[in-house]
Design a protein around this motif. Sequence first.
Motif, short mmCIF file in Angstrom:
data_model
loop_
_atom_site.label_atom_id
_atom_site.label_comp_id
_atom_site.label_asym_id
_atom_site.label_seq_id
_atom_site.Cartn_x
_atom_site.Cartn_y
_atom_site.Cartn_z
N ALA A 8 -4.43 3.35 12.41
CA ALA A 8 -4.41 5.38 11.91
C ALA A 8 -3.33 4.79 13.09
O ALA A 8 -2.04 5.69 12.78
CB ALA A 8 -5.32 6.09 12.34
N ALA A 9 -2.79 4.48 13.66
CA ALA A 9 -1.63 4.18 14.97
C ALA A 9 -0.41 3.41 14.12
O ALA A 9 0.10 3.09 14.72
CB ALA A 9 -1.99 2.10 15.73
N GLN A 10 -0.83 3.52 12.93
CA GLN A 10 0.32 3.11 12.09
C GLN A 10 0.87 3.70 11.06
O GLN A 10 0.73 3.73 9.81
CB GLN A 10 -0.17 1.21 11.05
CG GLN A 10 0.44 0.15 12.52
CD GLN A 10 1.22 0.30 13.39
OE1 GLN A 10 2.41 0.57 12.42
NE2 GLN A 10 1.59 -0.35 14.07
N PRO A 11 1.54 4.80 11.12
CA PRO A 11 1.27 6.20 10.85
C PRO A 11 2.60 5.69 8.82
O PRO A 11 2.11 6.52 8.31
CB PRO A 11 2.24 7.08 11.27
CG PRO A 11 2.78 6.37 12.71
CD PRO A 11 2.26 5.93 12.98
N ALA A 12 2.98 4.58 9.71
CA ALA A 12 3.86 4.59 8.04
C ALA A 12 3.63 4.36 7.16
O ALA A 12 3.41 4.38 5.92
CB ALA A 12 4.94 3.68 8.27
N LYS A 45 -0.16 5.67 6.24
CA LYS A 45 -0.41 6.63 6.12
C LYS A 45 0.29 6.70 4.29
O LYS A 45 -0.54 7.49 3.43
CB LYS A 45 -0.22 7.56 6.23
CG LYS A 45 -1.65 7.47 7.72
CD LYS A 45 -1.91 9.02 7.95
CE LYS A 45 -2.27 8.18 9.41
NZ LYS A 45 -2.91 8.79 10.65
N SER A 46 1.05 6.19 3.53
CA SER A 46 1.91 6.73 2.16
C SER A 46 1.16 5.82 1.38
O SER A 46 0.72 6.91 0.32
CB SER A 46 3.28 6.48 2.20
OG SER A 46 3.03 5.11 2.93
N ILE A 49 9.91 -1.92 5.34
CA ILE A 49 9.47 -1.35 6.49
C ILE A 49 7.83 -1.88 7.25
O ILE A 49 7.62 -2.29 6.62
CB ILE A 49 9.77 0.48 6.21
CG1 ILE A 49 8.52 0.90 5.41
CG2 ILE A 49 10.71 1.18 5.98
CD1 ILE A 49 8.01 2.41 5.22
N ASN A 50 8.23 -1.27 8.55
CA ASN A 50 7.28 -2.00 9.66
C ASN A 50 5.67 -2.14 8.47
O ASN A 50 4.95 -2.81 9.06
CB ASN A 50 6.91 -0.42 10.28
CG ASN A 50 6.57 -1.78 11.68
OD1 ASN A 50 6.45 -2.81 11.33
ND2 ASN A 50 5.57 -0.88 12.52
N GLY A 51 5.19 -0.54 7.76
CA GLY A 51 3.91 -0.48 7.05
C GLY A 51 3.82 -1.44 7.07
O GLY A 51 2.94 -1.96 5.94
#
Lengths: 440, 327
Positions: A118-122, A124-125, A171-173
């Motif tokens: 969850a700490a990686q919000p990106a 969530k897509s 991107i990071n995610g």
Amino acid sequence: MAEVIMPKMGDAMEEGTLLKWLKAVGDEVAEGDALAEIETDKVTLELEAQEDGFLTNTLVEEGAVVPIGESVAIIGTQDEVGQSAPAPAVAPEERQEAPAEAEQVPASSADEASEAAAAQPAEKSGESAQQVVDRKPGERVRASPLVKRLAQEHGIDLSQVAGTGPGGRIINGDIQPYVSGEKSAPQAAAQETPVEAATPSPSPAPSAAEGKGVKVDMPKIKRTTGKRMSESKLGIPHYYVTSDVDMEAALAFRKEANASLGEDGGRVSVNDLVVKAAALALRDNPNVNRTFVGGELYQQESIDVNIAIAIDGGLIAPFVPGADQKSLGEISRLTKDLGKRARVGGLTLEEYQGGTFTISNLGMFDVDEFIAVINPPQVAILAIGSVQETPVVKNGEVVAGPRMKITLSADHRALDGAEVATFLQSVKKYLENPMMLALS
Amino acid sequence: MPVMTYRDALRSAMAEEMERDESVVLLGEDIGIYGGTHLVTNGLIDQFGPKRVIDTPIAEGGFTGAAIGMAMAGLRPVVEMMTWNFSFLAADQIIQNAAKLRYFSGGQVNVPLVIRGPNGGGVQLSAQHTHSLENFYGHFPGLKVVSPATPADVKGMMIRAIRDPDPVIFLEAGALYGTKGEVLDGDAEVEFGKARVAREGTDVTLVSYGRQVPMLLRAADQMADDGLNAEVIDIRSIRPFDSDTIVESVRKTHRAVVVQEQWRLFSVGSEVAAIIQERAFDDLDAPVERVSGAEVPAPYARNLEIAAFPSVDQVVSAARRVLYLEA
């Protein structure tokens, strides 16, 4: 109906070659039966059935390179034998697209992972897992500066990573699953081999390098070793320190030990003495028993000493776990067993993946001395020369004495010269006072 | 710790410094008998008398120039601009004299002057009385420029400003005069050149100063409802500027949104974005976003004024864009 997949047999394994089917379609199989022989980058293993039934379909042909997790066969009921397979069979030459697709792990596991992170919000897509790399050959890879840096640090080939940002930007995610090891990374260099091998051309365009000799078949293990050694030598600032060891006491000790052990006691070799001496020196100098990963140094608690072994077609380095804790007799028995099985391809991945320090011994080939290439992520490797009768000064007279040159190759990012010299002094001390090897 | 308003904290800082140091004097329009247009100096003339709380004519160039002379001669004047908009009339004195005398004199003459007053908009004063001048004054070497957002900071930074040997442009958040917060008792200087992390977070860095800081905290709260953890940085010192705190935060979050009431081009936000790309390029996962005032002279009508300045929704939206959660 159950799918049989290419198993992941070790952390570094990305794909395996299906060498040979041991069962034919229609055969009845029991759990534990060997279905096929598969080859990883270093060993040949048997693929076992996970349940009872009949082999209804084989999905890949012999010789196919299959990414881990991909189906290779189906086990079902007798009635299902020969019915149309759920996935098309893949011929070896059709595998070229597979590595890219194979990086996309099943959506379910990726979703779980992104929920957990969850700490990686990106993430969530949730799109990254389903995305397939959609980039034309030669098309510029768009990636955020952070992603480019991470890719370089972790050796990830961005051309194999799908981008979910604007205009396909990675991107990071998108890259985090590879950075964290959740997905196996498309290694920049690792892609070269399959792509090259999988681009058959009936009349290859002659290049400058071609037409000069006959192309030699390179076993996979040689390619793997070659790639790792190139990365090591190009990427690690090696330097070398040599020390001369007086082996008189060690040879006398060995002779005495072997005499008392008798014929079947497993004879102690000079190499066993070196392994034990190095292990004790590592215990005294834990700064050498470290690994260097992603710009950071990691202290290793266990002292696991790899021994480089020449085998048919290449090189393999299984290790003696906890070598400092083992007696000379145990080390001797274990290394002989590892050596024997290494030569027939019988090592398990657990036996050669890992290790914290490597010894390369060419003593049996009558060499004065040599320098070895570091086995990353380790920070040092010890090269052992032959024991040679050398003129030495003893009590004011020149006499013959057995001497052995040992050379440590060290990673200057991890170790400075004085540290290496101290370590070598320690190895030398143990070898020149062999009673300490027996007592420690 | 006592709780007081931004206005009272500011007044208490000046009163304490006037008690401590009799060279501290106040000048400005209606700051004495009337108590100040915004009541910041209310009561001080009774406490310190008309020689130290000086009502001036409506002549910004004149009294600012006089204050510069007083500072050169050893006093520590604190000049009130009724609003910073009127400082354009004194800009020649501020920029050409106050900012340069130390340099011209080879360090022989200091100008320990504070010029203070409300800056920015949000209180329906229309276009001529609604300017955010932090980039304008922040541009000139020789000036120190601060823009505190909390009662604690406005007190600590005013104490620091009065004691500073150089001219300080003290930009108060006029719209926040009535907001309350805890303030340290007594001699609690806040050093210049040090940003404040107003809220710690991990996912995105929101950067601003002055009136926008409480708004960013509200935006961060709203984002927290969606599981997004925003870090809020209050720049508070425009010159000297604390790049390190911002860069350190972006190295952690990989994304930044800079928010400002002022116009976008050639603004503080532009500077922040430039610093981030210079010093944290390899840590960025997305371009830095700027949320700024609308490119028009500030409207008077309440609905238009609200629409012209950054809002919680705009900030959350920008934060979600740099997180790639919306296009």
